[in-house]
Design a protein around this motif. Structure first.
Motif: not given
Length: 216
Positions: A142-144, A157-161, A168-169, A175-176
């Protein structure tokens, strides 16, 4: 500037990327996603800081999953640095023992992390003469958030991109649809020549991901 350097460490059993961004002249440093989880990893980190005579002015986390957070308290206690993270990940910070248990890792029951500087949505701060923009990229958690430094043309980008992939979601707070939307609207709008420094695996660029990422 040529003075700014980035050191990447690959830490813990999740092979997480911990980054130290530092200025070779001023010796100021920020640590992104400290993941050191063993004595040996903490020693490797401490040796690097000592050899380069660095002063850690901040810890900034892209999100507060376990593998990106193992080393936060070590840096706080040893170097007196404060943690900046997104408010929406506070529940993850408080539940690290439960996160660990999910992966069969035992942590002390009371192992929690305090967010010293809470970010709520987009914000920015100044680091050693560079503007650091914190961009909300919810979806993996939620707080990415992503950490973008325009004049250095880099984004953590952390684990977003990732190169050719997205985060992974399937973990709590994931939330994909939200993640795909966040990346498209918040990251792919950055300049093509921006280097993407992800939370795992190798660097890529915004342009490459806009053109080639099959998930986007």
């Amino acid at each position: 500037t040529a003075m700014m350097k980035i050191q990447r460490f690959i830490f813990n059993l999740f092979e997480e990327n911990t980054y130290v961004l530092y200025d070779t002249e001023s010796r100021e440093a920020i640590v992104v996603d400290p993941g050191m989880s063993t004595e040996r990893e903490r020693d490797a980190f401490n040796d690097f800081i000592a050899e380069n005579h660095l002063h850690i002015s901040a810890i900034v986390n892209t999100h507060l999953h376990l593998d990106h957070s193992f080393g936060i308290n070590h840096i706080k206690e040893r170097y007196g640095a404060k943690l900046t993270a997104e408010k929406a990940d506070a529940d993850l910070a408080a539940s690290l023992s439960a996160q660990a248990a999910r992966f069969g890792i035992r942590l002390p029951e009371d192992f929690g992390i305090d967010i010293d500087n809470t970010v709520d949505g987009d914000s920015s701060f100044d680091f050693d003469g560079h503007r650091v923009e914190l961009i909300a990229v919810p979806g993996h958690t939620r707080g990415g958030m992503a950490i973008y430094i325009p004049d250095l043309k880099i984004v953590f980008s952390g684990d977003s991109l990732f190169g050719g992939a997205i985060g992974r979601t399937d973990l709590p707070g994931g939330d994909h649809r939200q993640l795909v939307e966040s990346i498209r609207n918040r990251l792919l709008t950055l300049p093509d020549d921006t280097t993407v420094l992800p939370g795992h695996m190798e660097p890529t660029t915004i342009g490459d991901e806009r053109r080639n990422n099959p998930y986007l």
